[in-house]
Design a protein around this motif. Structure first.
Motif, mmCIF file in Angstrom:
data_model
loop_
_atom_site.group_PDB
_atom_site.id
_atom_site.type_symbol
_atom_site.label_atom_id
_atom_site.label_comp_id
_atom_site.label_asym_id
_atom_site.label_seq_id
_atom_site.Cartn_x
_atom_site.Cartn_y
_atom_site.Cartn_z
ATOM 1 N N ILE A 139 0.818 -1.219 0.000
ATOM 2 C CA ILE A 139 0.000 0.000 0.000
ATOM 3 C C ILE A 139 0.855 1.274 0.000
ATOM 4 O O ILE A 139 1.313 1.681 -1.045
ATOM 5 N N TYR A 140 1.093 1.888 1.147
ATOM 6 C CA TYR A 140 1.882 3.127 1.182
ATOM 7 C C TYR A 140 3.290 2.893 1.719
ATOM 8 O O TYR A 140 3.987 3.830 2.069
ATOM 9 N N PHE A 231 -5.600 1.731 14.591
ATOM 10 C CA PHE A 231 -5.812 2.376 13.282
ATOM 11 C C PHE A 231 -6.596 3.660 13.529
ATOM 12 O O PHE A 231 -7.808 3.701 13.366
ATOM 13 N N GLY A 305 -4.542 -4.907 4.873
ATOM 14 C CA GLY A 305 -4.893 -3.572 4.368
ATOM 15 C C GLY A 305 -6.254 -3.542 3.692
ATOM 16 O O GLY A 305 -7.072 -2.667 3.967
ATOM 17 N N GLY A 309 -9.440 -1.468 5.107
ATOM 18 C CA GLY A 309 -10.045 -0.426 4.281
ATOM 19 C C GLY A 309 -11.543 -0.615 4.196
ATOM 20 O O GLY A 309 -12.318 0.314 4.422
ATOM 21 N N HIS A 375 -13.336 12.344 5.309
ATOM 22 C CA HIS A 375 -13.735 13.740 5.089
ATOM 23 C C HIS A 375 -12.650 14.566 4.411
ATOM 24 O O HIS A 375 -12.915 15.615 3.846
ATOM 25 N N PHE A 378 -5.459 13.812 1.588
ATOM 26 C CA PHE A 378 -4.195 14.578 1.588
ATOM 27 C C PHE A 378 -3.195 14.031 0.578
ATOM 28 O O PHE A 378 -3.215 12.839 0.276
ATOM 29 N N MET A 511 -11.346 7.543 12.464
ATOM 30 C CA MET A 511 -10.711 7.209 11.192
ATOM 31 C C MET A 511 -11.621 7.543 10.008
ATOM 32 O O MET A 511 -11.165 7.980 8.960
#
Ligand code: 81H
Length: 529
Positions: A139-140, A231, A305, A309, A375, A378, A511
């Motif tokens: 993922i990241y 998380f 992940g 999610g 919401h 980034f 989250m």
């Protein structure tokens, strides 16, 4: 040389005098001075910054470093609304030492979601949040091209053929849950508790198979809870601290990964790799284009992940539709009629039935309009980035932020935006069987233009005001699964119950955007006709 020496000596003696004076002050005076120096520095810095024509207007703040964190964190959309009335669609604010440049509205969606890969980075923005929870290498916590390939690998288990298999499994899990947790003819239910558990059971059963689902009834469920508690948006600030909950998070991550690893080994050794679920899909197809393959540990981490999610976003969304429908009994009856019309006398539910239930799908769609789970979106800016239509440049090291959820609640694009009205989507066509497009995008030419970042074709334009699944290279691949899982859930609820509720306010500090606790429905069993 001696000039410098004198200056240094003068400065030193001045500092000594200042320090002696400070020491002789009363404690309250010392505290006052200590606090006011950063305060005055910060205000001076903000004033000088406001003179720059090449910077977005910065929202004034009074607590150095913290900035607007509290107003933004508690009520982000109200904060944006207020900033917009003062500064327009583009402005910047301080968030815990980071400068976030916001671009509200569809032009902002395009600016951030379709920004060049070399200009902005999602992994630099999110890795602190996700890597401790999901684990390394996925993922990241890997280069973007690997993420694009991981999405391609996972998508194999998110096709129509898979959903045909998942729907009966999901329905069975829901019915088992109803038998266990909704005893008798009427009662109350804690929506968040019920939906978190049902989301976990239905997703693990369908995506990971029976072997893993059956373990959730044992003590093993506690590990999920420990990982889940780790998380949180707090990870953006402190991703690792020597505290109990962080230790529990890391222990839970390792245990869950080990459990997945043993399942992977078991299936390999037994030669039982078919195409029934996500595990099979990843075992069959996880070789990167450079020839390297995902390690088993990376496959396990990717499973964590994907599940995480779907867990938070889906459980929040189903909680919200239950709470809204609880305020609209007439809508529940309309849904019941639609479902009955499609199913006739049949007791079972199949994937194709869901595709025919327009109001069911519109209900999910409208829920996501008012409750986009994330919401804010980034990216970290990696190269000085000019803002289109403005004279501003967002410098390297700052962040950009968009809020499609804010646009989705604006009167401009959604008349009577505050009203929960699934019927507003009645005339809207969807493409790709579940990939839904809003009026502007569906009717405009943009909808036909697609692009492939490596995980299949998606809409090229991202300037739609309705983007609950984001857009661009980071677009969610979970949308069709979400619609299948949520559709099955809604249908099964409507067929078995009638309920009432009072919709609580939104809690933005978690989250995902959640109903504030307590969130309760009063249910009664529907009489079988
Ligand atoms: C939370 C977020 C935020 C939450 C950002 C990114 C993620 C995510 C404030 C997610 C969530 C999306 C994701 C997965 C799994 C996966 C890929 C992506 C915020 C702002 C942003 C709070 F105020 F990366 F973690 F900053 F879960 F494989 F705290 N989660 N996600 N899950 N499904 N779709 O994007 O607000």
């Amino acid at each position: 040389m001696s000039v410098i020496k004198t200056i240094v000596q003068d400065a030193l003696s001045l500092a000594t005098v200042a320090f002696e004076t400070f020491k002789n002050l009363a404690l309250y005076q010392q505290i006052f001075i200590t606090l006011s120096i950063p305060f005055i520095y910060s205000l001076t810095w903000q004033f000088l910054y406001s003179l720059r024509k090449d910077r977005a207007p910065l929202v004034t703040y009074y607590i150095p470093w913290v900035g607007s964190a509290i107003t933004y964190g508690m009520q982000p959309y109200d904060f944006f609304e207020d900033c917009r009335s003062k500064h327009g669609d583009v402005f910047a604010f301080m968030l815990l030492g980071k400068i976030m440049t916001v671009y509200l509205g569809p032009k902002g969606h395009e600016f951030v979601l379709n920004a060049k890969l070399s200009d902005v980075s999602a992994e630099a923005a999110y890795t602190h949040l996700t890597t401790p929870v999901f684990g390394k290498g996925v993922i990241y916590d890997c280069p973007n091209w690997k993420l694009m390939e991981q999405k391609k690998f996972a998508k194999v288990a998110l096709t129509k053929d898979s959903f045909i298999k998942y729907v009966p499994l999901i329905k069975e899990e829901i019915m088992k849950y109803f038998d266990m947790a909704f005893k008798g003819n009427k009662g109350t239910a804690d929506v968040m508790k019920a939906q978190s558990e049902m989301t976990l059971f239905t997703a693990s059963r369908s995506l990971f198979g029976d072997e893993l689902r059956s373990r959730l009834d044992e003590s093993y469920a506690a590990m999920y809870s420990d990982l889940d508690k780790g998380f949180t948006p707090l990870n953006f600030v402190f991703s690792n601290l020597p505290l109990e909950n962080y230790r529990k998070r890391d222990a839970a991550h390792n245990q869950i990964a080990e459990t997945y690893l043993s399942l992977i080994k078991q299936r390999r050794e037994a030669g039982e790799i078919g195409d029934k679920d996500l595990v099979d899909a990843l075992l069959k197809n996880s070789v990167y284009k450079d020839g390297t393959r995902m390690t088993d540990r990376e496959i396990a981490n990717l499973m964590i992940g994907v599940l995480m999610g779907g867990q938070h976003t889906s459980s929040a969304t189903s909680s919200w539709f239950l709470l809204h429908l609880g305020e609209k009994p007439e809508l529940q009856e309309e849904l019941y009629q639609e479902i009955k019309n499609v199913l006739g006398d049949r007791e079972d539910l199949v994937y194709d039935d869901l595709q025919k239930m327009d109001l069911v799908n519109a209900t999910i769609k409208e829920t996501l309009r008012l409750h986009m789970p994330l919401h804010s979106i980034f990216r970290k800016v990696m190269k000085d980035l000019p803002v289109p239509n403005y004279s501003y440049v967002v410098p390297k090291g700052h962040y950009v932020l968009i809020a499609p959820g804010y646009t989705m609640m604006s009167e401009e694009y959604f008349p009577n935006h505050k009203e929960y009205q699934p019927h507003r989507w009645d005339d809207v066509k969807s493409i790709d069987g579940g990939i839904s497009l809003p009026p502007t995008e569906a009717s405009g030419k943009a909808s036909t233009e697609t692009v492939d970042y490596g995980f299949g074709k998606i809409s090229k334009g991202v300037s739609s005001p309705y983007l609950p699944f984001g857009g661009g290279r980071h677009r969610c691949i979970g949308e069709p699964f979400a619609y299948t899982q949520l559709g099955t859930l809604l249908v099964t609820y409507i067929l078995n119950f009638k309920w009432t509720s009072v919709c609580p306010p939104v809690d933005y500090t978690s989250m995902v955007t959640l109903p504030t606790q307590p969130a309760i429905i009063n249910w009664e069993r529907r009489e079988k006709k």
